[in-house]
Design a protein around this motif. Structure first.
Motif, PDB file in Angstrom:
ATOM      1  N   TYR A  13       0.824  -1.221   0.000  1.00  0.00           N
ATOM      2  CA  TYR A  13       0.000   0.000   0.000  1.00  0.00           C
ATOM      3  C   TYR A  13       0.863   1.278   0.000  1.00  0.00           C
ATOM      4  CZ  TYR A  13      -3.304   3.328   2.224  1.00  0.00           C
ATOM      5  OH  TYR A  13      -4.069   4.406   2.555  1.00  0.00           O
ATOM      6  N   VAL A  14       1.616   1.513   1.063  1.00  0.00           N
ATOM      7  CA  VAL A  14       2.407   2.759   1.120  1.00  0.00           C
ATOM      8  C   VAL A  14       3.573   2.690   0.129  1.00  0.00           C
ATOM      9  CG1 VAL A  14       3.544   4.426   2.617  1.00  0.00           C
ATOM     10  CG2 VAL A  14       1.830   2.904   3.597  1.00  0.00           C
ATOM     11  N   GLY A  15       4.156   1.497  -0.032  1.00  0.00           N
ATOM     12  CA  GLY A  15       5.299   1.350  -0.936  1.00  0.00           C
ATOM     13  C   GLY A  15       4.949   1.659  -2.383  1.00  0.00           C
ATOM     14  N   TYR A  32      11.636  -4.459  -4.609  1.00  0.00           N
ATOM     15  CA  TYR A  32      12.030  -5.790  -4.128  1.00  0.00           C
ATOM     16  C   TYR A  32      10.949  -6.223  -3.145  1.00  0.00           C
ATOM     17  CZ  TYR A  32      15.147  -9.417  -2.144  1.00  0.00           C
ATOM     18  OH  TYR A  32      15.721 -10.601  -1.728  1.00  0.00           O
ATOM     19  N   ASP A  33      10.217  -7.276  -3.464  1.00  0.00           N
ATOM     20  CA  ASP A  33       9.054  -7.661  -2.644  1.00  0.00           C
ATOM     21  C   ASP A  33       8.833  -9.157  -2.812  1.00  0.00           C
ATOM     22  OD1 ASP A  33       6.208  -7.930  -1.732  1.00  0.00           O
ATOM     23  OD2 ASP A  33       6.252  -5.746  -1.740  1.00  0.00           O
ATOM     24  N   ASN A  34       8.462  -9.843  -1.727  1.00  0.00           N
ATOM     25  CA  ASN A  34       8.186 -11.286  -1.860  1.00  0.00           C
ATOM     26  C   ASN A  34       6.705 -11.558  -2.134  1.00  0.00           C
ATOM     27  OD1 ASN A  34       6.967 -10.841   0.586  1.00  0.00           O
ATOM     28  ND2 ASN A  34       8.217 -12.288   1.753  1.00  0.00           N
ATOM     29  N   ARG A  92      10.610 -11.729  13.610  1.00  0.00           N
ATOM     30  CA  ARG A  92      11.399 -12.344  12.523  1.00  0.00           C
ATOM     31  C   ARG A  92      11.366 -11.454  11.280  1.00  0.00           C
ATOM     32  NH1 ARG A  92       8.966 -17.072  12.161  1.00  0.00           N
ATOM     33  NH2 ARG A  92       9.996 -17.696  14.079  1.00  0.00           N
ATOM     34  N   ASN A  93      10.151 -11.143  10.817  1.00  0.00           N
ATOM     35  CA  ASN A  93      10.069 -10.428   9.532  1.00  0.00           C
ATOM     36  C   ASN A  93      10.567  -8.985   9.646  1.00  0.00           C
ATOM     37  OD1 ASN A  93       9.315 -10.883   6.787  1.00  0.00           O
ATOM     38  ND2 ASN A  93       7.588  -9.494   7.083  1.00  0.00           N
ATOM     39  N   ASN A  94      10.155  -8.305  10.701  1.00  0.00           N
ATOM     40  CA  ASN A  94      10.476  -6.879  10.790  1.00  0.00           C
ATOM     41  C   ASN A  94      11.890  -6.650  11.326  1.00  0.00           C
ATOM     42  OD1 ASN A  94       7.830  -6.816  10.029  1.00  0.00           O
ATOM     43  ND2 ASN A  94       7.088  -5.615  11.751  1.00  0.00           N
ATOM     44  N   PRO A 140       3.625  -5.748  20.088  1.00  0.00           N
ATOM     45  CA  PRO A 140       4.873  -6.237  19.467  1.00  0.00           C
ATOM     46  C   PRO A 140       5.177  -5.567  18.120  1.00  0.00           C
ATOM     47  CG  PRO A 140       3.604  -8.064  20.349  1.00  0.00           C
ATOM     48  CD  PRO A 140       2.715  -6.858  20.435  1.00  0.00           C
ATOM     49  N   TYR A 141       4.146  -5.201  17.385  1.00  0.00           N
ATOM     50  CA  TYR A 141       4.396  -4.500  16.120  1.00  0.00           C
ATOM     51  C   TYR A 141       5.182  -3.211  16.384  1.00  0.00           C
ATOM     52  CZ  TYR A 141       3.448  -1.265  12.300  1.00  0.00           C
ATOM     53  OH  TYR A 141       3.588  -0.324  11.304  1.00  0.00           O
ATOM     54  N   GLY A 142       4.684  -2.387  17.326  1.00  0.00           N
ATOM     55  CA  GLY A 142       5.373  -1.127  17.640  1.00  0.00           C
ATOM     56  C   GLY A 142       6.770  -1.390  18.189  1.00  0.00           C
ATOM     57  N   SER A 144       8.653  -3.943  17.486  1.00  0.00           N
ATOM     58  CA  SER A 144       9.544  -4.388  16.393  1.00  0.00           C
ATOM     59  C   SER A 144      10.056  -3.183  15.603  1.00  0.00           C
ATOM     60  CB  SER A 144       8.827  -5.398  15.477  1.00  0.00           C
ATOM     61  OG  SER A 144       7.887  -4.772  14.627  1.00  0.00           O
ATOM     62  N   LYS A 145       9.189  -2.195  15.408  1.00  0.00           N
ATOM     63  CA  LYS A 145       9.610  -0.994  14.652  1.00  0.00           C
ATOM     64  C   LYS A 145      10.619  -0.179  15.465  1.00  0.00           C
ATOM     65  CE  LYS A 145       7.548  -1.311  10.785  1.00  0.00           C
ATOM     66  NZ  LYS A 145       8.131  -1.070   9.468  1.00  0.00           N
ATOM     67  N   MET A 146      10.417  -0.127  16.780  1.00  0.00           N
ATOM     68  CA  MET A 146      11.340   0.633  17.623  1.00  0.00           C
ATOM     69  C   MET A 146      12.740  -0.009  17.586  1.00  0.00           C
ATOM     70  SD  MET A 146      10.835   1.783  21.559  1.00  0.00           S
ATOM     71  CE  MET A 146      11.565   0.373  22.333  1.00  0.00           C
ATOM     72  N   ARG A 183      -5.058  -2.643  -0.674  1.00  0.00           N
ATOM     73  CA  ARG A 183      -5.646  -3.974  -0.871  1.00  0.00           C
ATOM     74  C   ARG A 183      -5.004  -4.929   0.117  1.00  0.00           C
ATOM     75  NH1 ARG A 183      -4.234  -6.121  -6.350  1.00  0.00           N
ATOM     76  NH2 ARG A 183      -5.409  -4.439  -7.311  1.00  0.00           N
ATOM     77  N   HIS A 184      -5.637  -5.095   1.280  1.00  0.00           N
ATOM     78  CA  HIS A 184      -5.142  -6.027   2.285  1.00  0.00           C
ATOM     79  C   HIS A 184      -6.161  -7.142   2.469  1.00  0.00           C
ATOM     80  CE1 HIS A 184      -2.880  -2.286   3.722  1.00  0.00           C
ATOM     81  NE2 HIS A 184      -1.947  -3.142   3.390  1.00  0.00           N
ATOM     82  N   ASP A 185      -5.678  -8.359   2.717  1.00  0.00           N
ATOM     83  CA  ASP A 185      -6.582  -9.488   2.895  1.00  0.00           C
ATOM     84  C   ASP A 185      -6.042 -10.414   3.982  1.00  0.00           C
ATOM     85  OD1 ASP A 185      -8.579 -11.300   2.578  1.00  0.00           O
ATOM     86  OD2 ASP A 185      -7.657 -12.299   0.854  1.00  0.00           O
TER      87      ASP A 185
HETATM   88  N1  LIG Z   1      -0.454   1.500   6.730  1.00  0.00           N
HETATM   89  C1  LIG Z   1      -0.199   2.267   7.779  1.00  0.00           C
HETATM   90  O1  LIG Z   1      -1.091   2.959   8.328  1.00  0.00           O
HETATM   91  C2  LIG Z   1       1.197   2.345   8.357  1.00  0.00           C
HETATM   92  C3  LIG Z   1       1.413   3.177   9.464  1.00  0.00           C
HETATM   93  C4  LIG Z   1       2.691   3.253   9.995  1.00  0.00           C
HETATM   94  C5  LIG Z   1       3.738   2.548   9.428  1.00  0.00           C
HETATM   95  N2  LIG Z   1       3.502   1.727   8.368  1.00  0.00           N
HETATM   96  C6  LIG Z   1       4.643   0.984   7.807  1.00  0.00           C
HETATM   97  O2  LIG Z   1       4.693   1.201   6.408  1.00  0.00           O
HETATM   98  C7  LIG Z   1       5.193   0.045   5.736  1.00  0.00           C
HETATM   99  C8  LIG Z   1       4.241  -0.365   4.649  1.00  0.00           C
HETATM  100  O3  LIG Z   1       2.952  -0.637   5.223  1.00  0.00           O
HETATM  101  P1  LIG Z   1       1.711  -1.006   4.296  1.00  0.00           P
HETATM  102  O4  LIG Z   1       0.487  -0.603   5.021  1.00  0.00           O
HETATM  103  O5  LIG Z   1       1.975  -0.505   2.918  1.00  0.00           O
HETATM  104  O6  LIG Z   1       1.816  -2.598   4.323  1.00  0.00           O
HETATM  105  P2  LIG Z   1       1.584  -3.645   3.128  1.00  0.00           P
HETATM  106  O7  LIG Z   1       1.375  -4.958   3.772  1.00  0.00           O
HETATM  107  O8  LIG Z   1       0.555  -3.139   2.180  1.00  0.00           O
HETATM  108  O9  LIG Z   1       2.987  -3.644   2.379  1.00  0.00           O
HETATM  109  C9  LIG Z   1       4.106  -4.332   2.855  1.00  0.00           C
HETATM  110  C10 LIG Z   1       4.819  -4.949   1.667  1.00  0.00           C
HETATM  111  O10 LIG Z   1       5.999  -5.606   2.129  1.00  0.00           O
HETATM  112  C11 LIG Z   1       6.098  -6.882   1.512  1.00  0.00           C
HETATM  113  N3  LIG Z   1       6.853  -7.744   2.418  1.00  0.00           N
HETATM  114  C12 LIG Z   1       6.523  -8.114   3.687  1.00  0.00           C
HETATM  115  N4  LIG Z   1       7.470  -8.920   4.195  1.00  0.00           N
HETATM  116  C13 LIG Z   1       8.429  -9.054   3.235  1.00  0.00           C
HETATM  117  C14 LIG Z   1       9.658  -9.761   3.162  1.00  0.00           C
HETATM  118  N5  LIG Z   1      10.083 -10.524   4.181  1.00  0.00           N
HETATM  119  N6  LIG Z   1      10.390  -9.659   2.028  1.00  0.00           N
HETATM  120  C15 LIG Z   1       9.966  -8.915   0.983  1.00  0.00           C
HETATM  121  N7  LIG Z   1       8.804  -8.234   0.995  1.00  0.00           N
HETATM  122  C16 LIG Z   1       8.041  -8.302   2.108  1.00  0.00           C
HETATM  123  C17 LIG Z   1       4.654  -7.332   1.325  1.00  0.00           C
HETATM  124  O11 LIG Z   1       4.519  -8.322   0.322  1.00  0.00           O
HETATM  125  C18 LIG Z   1       3.975  -6.005   0.949  1.00  0.00           C
HETATM  126  O12 LIG Z   1       4.027  -5.780  -0.439  1.00  0.00           O
HETATM  127  C19 LIG Z   1       5.389  -1.012   6.827  1.00  0.00           C
HETATM  128  O13 LIG Z   1       6.745  -1.017   7.186  1.00  0.00           O
HETATM  129  C20 LIG Z   1       4.527  -0.515   7.966  1.00  0.00           C
HETATM  130  O14 LIG Z   1       5.020  -0.937   9.209  1.00  0.00           O
HETATM  131  C21 LIG Z   1       2.261   1.614   7.812  1.00  0.00           C
END
Ligand SMILES: NC(=O)c1ccc[n+]([C@@H]2O[C@H](COP(=O)([O-])OP(=O)(O)OC[C@H]3O[C@@H](n4cnc5c(N)ncnc54)[C@H](O)[C@@H]3O)[C@@H](O)[C@H]2O)c1
Length: 325
Positions: A13-15, A32-34, A92-94, A140-142, A144-146, A183-185
């Motif tokens: 979404y944001v990316g 670069y995205d999985n 793990r992921n973050n 834990p989400y917050g 992990s970001k910190m 588009r989140h599911d």
């Molecule tokens: N949406 C919000 O309100 C919000 C608020 C604060 C911070 N953020 C941060 O912004 C970023 C993007 O959020 P978003 O809402 O667009 O999320 P999103 O889920 O729409 O996008 C995340 C993307 O990262 C990819 N991804 C995840 N793990 C991966 C991995 N191991 N390797 C490669 N690709 C991977 C996913 O496939 C996805 O395309 C995140 O870091 C999130 O923490 C979002």
């Protein structure tokens, strides 16, 4: 000379909105995205390399081939409730994912980075939140970001990596041109859920908590248009390019709305009632999160120009109408 930005999580979404903003600002974009939570069809502003940030070897190889000037790091899991149930996948992921990225940056000699952090790092505060407000995450989400923020700063000092850490408040809205969107599911975010309530007569919007210490008892959030967030990213890279020192910025509007007010606003924009009930609180949710973004305006020249609530909701409404058709 054209510069290249390597966008982890650019299919999300944001990316994807930020990829558009980088391209408009004249950057070459490589995503670069999985695709674990992203979408191939939202990668429109440059090539996609399918890969996992946890795969340090593949990532290092990709960075050595692309030779980007900077990284924009969005790839992460980002759902508060999921992080309460499965903290392990968040660490793990973050955390491990960001460490893997930093190791790959060191190996490939990439020296600039902009990082997606979050208001979730702050926790519970009654006053308006500045960058100096203590970080006390309650999920834990917050957390992990910190930890990622700290790692980025430590690697930065040791390996000469300049970074801008952007702490977004609640992202909302979709590209006003309809080229990308949300588009989140499953979808955990309040704006798409309230819109679903207005679009689908059988869906009831759950307001998670009506007994918070806020004006109407429902949680208060600061909604910022995703295209405004996207603009902050190219401004951040521009700042680093001009020799700006590593720094941290809040991205919000300084104005909070309760979830009840949000549901009313969706009804107004959609011209249809949002059926709603007050449900239990969700563990991990602070009562109120409102940003002071004065520093981002002063240093980066950033202003949230599309973040009035009606513009956020109208652009989201238009996107979800199109997705449903
Ligand atoms: N949406 C919000 O309100 C919000 C608020 C604060 C911070 N953020 C941060 O912004 C970023 C993007 O959020 P978003 O809402 O667009 O999320 P999103 O889920 O729409 O996008 C995340 C993307 O990262 C990819 N991804 C995840 N793990 C991966 C991995 N191991 N390797 C490669 N690709 C991977 C996913 O496939 C996805 O395309 C995140 O870091 C999130 O923490 C979002």
């Amino acid at each position: 000379m054209t510069k290249t930005v390597f966008v982890t999580g650019g299919a999300g979404y944001v990316g994807s909105h930020s990829a558009k903003a980088f391209a408009k600002a004249g950057w070459e974009v490589v995503t670069y995205d999985n695709l674990s939570r992203g979408h191939r069809d939202l990668v429109k502003w440059g090539p996609l390399i399918e890969g996992d940030i946890l795969d340090t070897q593949a990532l290092t190889q990709a960075l050595k081939e692309v030779r980007p000037d900077a990284i924009a790091h969005f790839a992460a899991f980002a759902y508060v409730a999921e992080s309460m149930q499965q903290p392990e996948i968040y660490y793990r992921n973050n955390v491990a994912g960001t460490m893997s990225l930093l190791d790959a940056m060191v190996a490939a000699d990439v020296k600039q980075m902009v990082f997606s952090s979050s208001c979730a790092t702050y926790g519970v505060h009654e006053e308006m939140i500045t960058e100096a407000t203590p970080q006390q995450p309650i999920n834990p989400y917050g957390a992990s970001k910190m930890i990622c923020e700290r790692m980025i700063q430590d690697y930065g000092m040791a390996h000469d990596i300049a970074s801008v850490i952007l702490r977004y408040f609640n992202a909302g809205g979709c590209d006003p041109d309809g080229e990308t969107g949300e588009r989140h599911d499953p979808e955990p975010h309040v704006i798409p859920l309230a819109i679903k309530g207005a679009m689908d007569g059988t869906f009831t919007f759950n307001i998670l908590g009506g007994d918070y210490d806020t004006p109407d008892g429902t949680p208060v959030r600061d909604y910022v248009h995703v295209s405004d967030l996207a603009d902050a990213h190219w401004r951040a890279l521009d700042y680093l390019d001009r020799g700006g020192a590593s720094d941290i910025f809040n991205l919000g509007t300084g104005r909070g709305y309760s979830v009840m007010e949000l549901a009313d606003a969706v009804s107004r924009v959609a011209g249809k009632e949002v059926p709603r009930v007050i449900a239990d609180r969700r563990p991990g949710d602070p009562p109120s999160l409102v940003a002071s973004a004065e520093k981002a305006e002063r240093v980066l020249g950033w202003r949230p120009e599309r973040s009035d609530l009606d513009t956020v909701l109208r652009t989201a409404w238009d996107w979800f109408q199109k997705e449903a058709s």
